[in-house]
Design a protein around this motif. Structure first.
Motif, PDB file in Angstrom:
ATOM      1  N   HIS A 116       0.838  -1.198   0.000  1.00  0.00           N
ATOM      2  CA  HIS A 116       0.000   0.000   0.000  1.00  0.00           C
ATOM      3  C   HIS A 116       0.877   1.253   0.000  1.00  0.00           C
ATOM      4  O   HIS A 116       2.049   1.215   0.368  1.00  0.00           O
ATOM      5  CB  HIS A 116      -0.939   0.001   1.215  1.00  0.00           C
ATOM      6  N   TRP A 117       0.256   2.340  -0.432  1.00  0.00           N
ATOM      7  CA  TRP A 117       0.954   3.624  -0.473  1.00  0.00           C
ATOM      8  C   TRP A 117      -0.082   4.736  -0.398  1.00  0.00           C
ATOM      9  O   TRP A 117      -1.026   4.745  -1.177  1.00  0.00           O
ATOM     10  CB  TRP A 117       1.755   3.742  -1.775  1.00  0.00           C
ATOM     11  N   ALA A 118       0.084   5.627   0.531  1.00  0.00           N
ATOM     12  CA  ALA A 118      -0.778   6.806   0.684  1.00  0.00           C
ATOM     13  C   ALA A 118      -2.265   6.429   0.709  1.00  0.00           C
ATOM     14  O   ALA A 118      -3.088   7.071   0.070  1.00  0.00           O
ATOM     15  CB  ALA A 118      -0.492   7.808  -0.428  1.00  0.00           C
ATOM     16  N   GLY A 119      -2.595   5.378   1.421  1.00  0.00           N
ATOM     17  CA  GLY A 119      -3.983   4.954   1.551  1.00  0.00           C
ATOM     18  C   GLY A 119      -4.492   4.077   0.425  1.00  0.00           C
ATOM     19  O   GLY A 119      -5.613   3.579   0.467  1.00  0.00           O
ATOM     20  N   TRP A 120      -3.691   3.864  -0.616  1.00  0.00           N
ATOM     21  CA  TRP A 120      -4.084   3.030  -1.751  1.00  0.00           C
ATOM     22  C   TRP A 120      -3.469   1.649  -1.571  1.00  0.00           C
ATOM     23  O   TRP A 120      -2.263   1.532  -1.373  1.00  0.00           O
ATOM     24  CB  TRP A 120      -3.597   3.664  -3.057  1.00  0.00           C
ATOM     25  N   HIS A 121      -4.282   0.603  -1.611  1.00  0.00           N
ATOM     26  CA  HIS A 121      -3.811  -0.777  -1.431  1.00  0.00           C
ATOM     27  C   HIS A 121      -3.890  -1.543  -2.743  1.00  0.00           C
ATOM     28  O   HIS A 121      -4.927  -1.555  -3.402  1.00  0.00           O
ATOM     29  CB  HIS A 121      -4.663  -1.511  -0.381  1.00  0.00           C
ATOM     30  N   TRP A 122      -2.781  -2.167  -3.100  1.00  0.00           N
ATOM     31  CA  TRP A 122      -2.773  -3.111  -4.211  1.00  0.00           C
ATOM     32  C   TRP A 122      -3.560  -4.333  -3.736  1.00  0.00           C
ATOM     33  O   TRP A 122      -3.563  -4.627  -2.546  1.00  0.00           O
ATOM     34  CB  TRP A 122      -1.324  -3.490  -4.543  1.00  0.00           C
ATOM     35  N   PRO A 123      -4.241  -5.058  -4.621  1.00  0.00           N
ATOM     36  CA  PRO A 123      -4.934  -6.272  -4.158  1.00  0.00           C
ATOM     37  C   PRO A 123      -3.956  -7.227  -3.459  1.00  0.00           C
ATOM     38  O   PRO A 123      -2.838  -7.432  -3.921  1.00  0.00           O
ATOM     39  CB  PRO A 123      -5.479  -6.890  -5.441  1.00  0.00           C
TER      40      PRO A 123
END
Length: 157
Positions: A116-123
């Motif tokens: 994840h990065w800056a609140g965005w999560h890869w599946p």
């Protein structure tokens, strides 16, 4: 074949460690961009068809068996294939076998790597998924013509 077996064994071992260490949906931050945890995915990549009601387990299991048989029996032992192609197929077979084992034993695939990065999560994914992607990339890159070799050949003619 050793590569496929290695991928399968390592994948199953890591999933078993996750199963024994984490409760379902429990996670632990390892770094600012990586969590380890325990999630179940009854679907396919990116949780495709994960809420389809259960029939997808049999579809994805059948597809995995077909890939394992086709690539494993039909391709890994083909002496005409390059080492790169055999390695690509072995990575895909090992990963498919690892996820197939989960579908049969648990009814869903254990995923445990959460980037994840800056609140965005890869599946969330697992080592079998990594092997399948690495195999696909290797397979695709092996199909790209070597332009410098082709250019040298064209210049000599």
């Amino acid at each position: 074949m050793a590569v496929a077996i290695f991928i399968f064994v390592i994948d199953i071992a890591t999933k078993e460690a996750v199963f024994r260490t984490f409760a379902l949906r429990e996670s632990m931050a390892l770094t600012s961009f990586l969590n380890l945890g325990h999630w179940l995915n009854p679907g396919a990549a990116f949780s495709f068809l994960s809420d389809a009601g259960g029939w997808q387990r049999y579809l994805f299991s059948a597809l995995a068996v077909a890939v394992i048989v086709w690539l494993g029996a039909g391709m890994l032992f083909n002496d005409a294939l390059t080492k790169t192609l055999r390695t690509a197929f072995a990575l895909i077979v090992g990963g498919a076998a690892g996820n197939l084992y989960d579908r049969i034993a648990r009814g869903a695939v254990i995923d445990w790597i959460d980037l994840h990065w800056a609140g965005w999560h890869w599946p969330v994914f697992n080592l079998a998924d990594c092997a399948i992607v690495a195999g696909a990339i290797t397979l695709a890159s092996a199909q790209v013509p070597n332009t410098s070799k082709n250019e040298k050949s064209a210049m000599q003619n």
